[in-house]
Scaffold this motif. Structure first.
Motif, mmCIF file in Angstrom:
data_model
loop_
_atom_site.group_PDB
_atom_site.id
_atom_site.type_symbol
_atom_site.label_atom_id
_atom_site.label_comp_id
_atom_site.label_asym_id
_atom_site.label_seq_id
_atom_site.Cartn_x
_atom_site.Cartn_y
_atom_site.Cartn_z
ATOM 1 N N ILE A 154 -3.317 3.353 9.420
ATOM 2 C CA ILE A 154 -2.868 2.005 9.776
ATOM 3 C C ILE A 154 -1.401 2.109 10.192
ATOM 4 O O ILE A 154 -0.601 2.781 9.543
ATOM 5 N N PHE A 155 -1.044 1.442 11.281
ATOM 6 C CA PHE A 155 0.302 1.513 11.829
ATOM 7 C C PHE A 155 1.018 0.169 11.664
ATOM 8 O O PHE A 155 0.381 -0.885 11.584
ATOM 9 N N LYS A 156 2.352 0.247 11.651
ATOM 10 C CA LYS A 156 3.162 -0.968 11.583
ATOM 11 C C LYS A 156 4.432 -0.738 12.394
ATOM 12 O O LYS A 156 5.078 0.308 12.283
ATOM 13 N N VAL A 157 4.802 -1.707 13.230
ATOM 14 C CA VAL A 157 6.008 -1.631 14.045
ATOM 15 C C VAL A 157 7.129 -2.367 13.319
ATOM 16 O O VAL A 157 7.004 -3.547 13.002
ATOM 17 N N SER A 198 8.012 5.645 0.192
ATOM 18 C CA SER A 198 8.947 4.648 0.701
ATOM 19 C C SER A 198 8.682 4.439 2.185
ATOM 20 O O SER A 198 7.930 5.204 2.809
ATOM 21 N N SER A 199 9.319 3.425 2.752
ATOM 22 C CA SER A 199 9.164 3.168 4.184
ATOM 23 C C SER A 199 9.611 4.370 5.006
ATOM 24 O O SER A 199 9.023 4.693 6.037
ATOM 25 N N LYS A 200 10.636 5.079 4.509
ATOM 26 C CA LYS A 200 11.142 6.250 5.217
ATOM 27 C C LYS A 200 10.095 7.364 5.265
ATOM 28 O O LYS A 200 10.005 8.108 6.248
ATOM 29 N N ASP A 201 9.290 7.469 4.194
ATOM 30 C CA ASP A 201 8.266 8.522 4.138
ATOM 31 C C ASP A 201 7.179 8.319 5.179
ATOM 32 O O ASP A 201 6.571 9.282 5.657
ATOM 33 N N THR A 202 6.923 7.068 5.527
ATOM 34 C CA THR A 202 5.829 6.790 6.468
ATOM 35 C C THR A 202 6.316 6.606 7.901
ATOM 36 O O THR A 202 5.517 6.465 8.813
ATOM 37 N N GLU A 203 7.632 6.605 8.087
ATOM 38 C CA GLU A 203 8.161 6.407 9.433
ATOM 39 C C GLU A 203 7.935 7.655 10.286
ATOM 40 O O GLU A 203 8.195 8.768 9.844
ATOM 41 N N ILE A 204 7.450 7.454 11.506
ATOM 42 C CA ILE A 204 7.226 8.590 12.409
ATOM 43 C C ILE A 204 8.200 8.582 13.587
ATOM 44 O O ILE A 204 8.091 9.408 14.489
ATOM 45 N N LEU A 243 0.833 -1.207 0.000
ATOM 46 C CA LEU A 243 0.000 0.000 0.000
ATOM 47 C C LEU A 243 0.869 1.259 0.000
ATOM 48 O O LEU A 243 0.526 2.271 -0.627
ATOM 49 N N VAL A 244 2.002 1.188 0.718
ATOM 50 C CA VAL A 244 2.923 2.324 0.745
ATOM 51 C C VAL A 244 3.482 2.575 -0.655
ATOM 52 O O VAL A 244 3.529 3.716 -1.137
ATOM 53 N N LYS A 245 3.905 1.508 -1.335
ATOM 54 C CA LYS A 245 4.466 1.645 -2.686
ATOM 55 C C LYS A 245 3.441 2.164 -3.681
ATOM 56 O O LYS A 245 3.770 2.941 -4.575
ATOM 57 N N GLU A 246 2.179 1.720 -3.528
ATOM 58 C CA GLU A 246 1.120 2.182 -4.436
ATOM 59 C C GLU A 246 0.934 3.685 -4.348
ATOM 60 O O GLU A 246 0.523 4.336 -5.312
#
Length: 616
Positions: A347-350, A305-311, A298-301
């Motif tokens: 939606i969150f992911k650890v 990138s993973s870095k963009d969604t990291e908080i 979903l992030v790639k769509e």
């Protein structure tokens, strides 16, 4: 009439005194009385504001603490010169602003709007710029939109000026290729190592005459330094520990204040994917739950990138109560259900878990007590220092200081090459180095919080000991010298033979060692003196090098240069050129800013700076 005249005269003196008082207070930086603390200086037509200086200095202190992992006092910050760093930054900014004002360059509104729309912090749940989010974030950092955009315009204009000054600079591959060739060049060697076992007489015995001559020829290497016999009286903080009591409450308060050190909470590195509305978020979660998609898909769509969604790596307390409860129950690398987050449904992911550390107070009790006692002891020494000084001023001796005030008194032999805990303290070292018979003992501080007073008892002049006293040392040095000389003579003879007839096994009496060395690797099996000299020796040249108690005869048989067209060489050249160009640009721009400062002239108000520093 007399009464009226006297009244006017009295009023005149009252106002005169008040005026002098106002001027005097103004000199101490009291706002509104004859002196303004709204700036610390100026350059050209641009002032350097007090607020900017305070904020910049605080930022420099914070950066230093973050890099070194420990807090520093304001006095330590001044000692480190962080105030100068802050002032230099502000002078650079003011110089640029003055020059921009002079030549009339500024960034337009269209460019401001473009830059604002590209800042991720201003994106809405749909991943694009959102006006309401923009205003909310600006408000949260304590600025108005006008202030923020003004600062952005100034920064972009400064970038434009820097680009105009340095934009035409270029770099070439020549320097990078030479450096790459230098560090990656390889050399093939053959060598033999000669030790004292290769000598006919490996244990020479000196005569008395030889030792005397050797001492005479090398007497300076045996010279004893001038020695000062110093008596000192010292009071260390640890010596007062028995006098200091710390309460359980104070211990607990210190323990609690170090919670982040002793008991850091569990932290989790979290990715968050926000959605326009709950319906969209639910559909996305259903895809994850059914196995038709993943969080990463979903992030790639979204083109992220993973870095963009990291908080960030966050504790539970740094999230909202709902977010914390759900996210800190998640298994590693699993997506959460839909959560109503601070920016809408998400939606969150650890992706990483840093477990909590629990340290019982009993485990660090000694450390806490010693920390508190040390601080109290240092304060006690500072408080009583004047009393101790009075004793010395009134004619008291160091011995009386020890007897009456609990100091410890000792004697030491001091030389400028002596190394111990006292001489490593620069204050003590400088005092001891300069002390003379006329020196009057006074107390001075050591870096560990101790106070000390010293006295010169006598000076033992520099001298060269008699041979009888240092016979073993002279004999040892003579033996090393003779063996080294004989090995050098042997290596010289073998080298001559090899240059005429390169028959290594017969000339040297042993099979040569064959090695390949480079500057880039450690060459653990090759002594450093050999590796160093081999890289300045021509191919086919036979030479030798001394290494401690051995001599190595060697020949450079081949030189291999690296391939400058290889991927590694090209990558090195690209990175090297970028770094060198950046440094060159910085140097050029620094000279440019310096010329602006000289042309415009700048002033700094030291009184204002002193007043600000007193209020930190």
């Amino acid at each position: 009439m007399a009464s009226s005249s006297g009244s006017k005269m009295s009023k005149f003196f009252v106002w005169a005194i008040l005026l002098m008082l106002i001027v005097g207070l103004g000199g101490f930086g009291i706002g509104g009385f004859g002196r303004s603390l709204d700036k610390i200086g100026s350059i050209g037509n641009k002032k350097i504001s007090t607020n900017d200086y305070v904020n910049t200095l605080r930022q420099e202190i914070s950066n230093f603490e973050r890099q070194n992992g420990k807090p520093i006092s304001f006095n330590e910050a001044l000692t480190l010169g962080l105030d100068g760093v802050a002032i230099n930054k502000l002078l650079t900014t003011a110089s640029m602003d003055s020059e921009l004002s002079r030549i009339g360059i500024s960034v337009g509104d269209a460019e401001i709007a473009k830059k604002v729309s590209e800042i991720p912090q201003f994106f809405g749940p749909d991943g694009v710029f959102d006006q309401d989010t923009y205003r909310m974030v600006i408000s949260q950092i304590g600025k108005t939109v006008s202030e923020f955009e003004g600062e952005l315009r100034a920064n972009l204009s400064r970038d434009l000026l820097r680009q105009a000054v340095t934009g035409g600079l270029e770099s070439t591959d020549t320097y990078a290729n030479n450096i790459y060739n230098y560090i990656n060049e390889e050399r093939s060697l053959r060598s033999i190592t000669l030790t004292k076992n290769n000598l006919q007489d490996s244990s020479p015995i000196p005569t008395e005459t030889e030792l005397s001559s050797f001492l005479e020829d090398n007497k300076e290497s045996f010279r004893e330094l001038e020695t000062k016999v110093i008596t000192y009286s010292i009071l260390r903080p640890e010596m007062l520990f028995d006098q200091i009591k710390v309460s359980d409450k104070t211990i607990k308060e210190l323990f609690d204040s170090r919670a982040s050190m002793y008991n850091p909470p569990e932290k989790r590195r979290i990715n968050r994917l926000a959605f326009v509305n709950k319906e969209a978020a639910s559909k996305a979660y259903d895809l994850i739950a059914s196995g038709k998609s993943t969080f990463d898909d979903l992030v790639k769509e979204r083109g992220l990138s993973s870095k963009d969604t990291e908080i960030g790596m966050l504790s539970k307390q740094e999230l909202s109560p709902l977010e914390g409860e759900i996210v800190f129950d998640l298994p590693l690398n699993e997506a959460s259900s839909v959560i109503e987050s601070s920016i809408g449904p998400a939606i969150f992911k650890v992706i990483e878990i840093e477990t909590a550390v629990v340290t019982p107070i009993e485990n660090v009790m000694d450390e806490l007590i010693n920390t508190l006692k040390l601080e109290d002891a240092k304060n006690l020494i500072t408080t009583k220092k004047e009393t101790y000084e009075d004793l010395l001023v009134s004619g008291g001796t160091l011995e009386e200081l020890a007897t009456e005030s609990g100091f410890k008194i000792k004697t030491m032999d001091f030389t400028t090459e002596l190394s111990n805990s006292l001489t490593s303290d620069i204050s003590f070292f400088e005092e001891a180095k300069l002390i003379t018979k006329d020196y009057y003992p006074t107390l001075f501080d050591l870096k560990d919080g101790s106070i000390i007073a010293i006295r010169l008892d006598k000076v033992l002049p520099s001298f060269i000991p008699e041979l009888q006293v240092i016979r073993e040392k002279v004999k040892k040095d003579w033996t090393s010298y003779i063996i080294s000389k004989r090995l050098t003579d042997l290596a010289t003879e073998i080298s001559k033979q090899l240059r005429v007839n390169p028959d290594w096994e017969n000339s040297a009496g042993k099979e040569p060692k064959v090695t390949k060395i480079s500057r880039l690797t450690q060459n653990l099996d090759t002594p450093f003196p050999l590796a160093q000299k081999a890289f300045i020796t021509k191919v086919g040249t036979v030479d030798f090098v001394n290494d401690a108690e051995t001599v190595i005869v060697y020949e450079v048989t081949d030189v291999t240069s690296p391939d400058l067209n290889s991927a590694a060489a090209k990558a090195f050249s690209k990175e090297f050129n970028e770094q060198m160009l950046a440094e060159f640009e910085n140097d050029v721009f620094s000279y440019y800013i310096e010329s602006i400062r000289k042309n415009l002239g700048f002033t700094l108000d030291q009184g204002a700076l002193n007043s600000i520093h007193q209020q930190f």
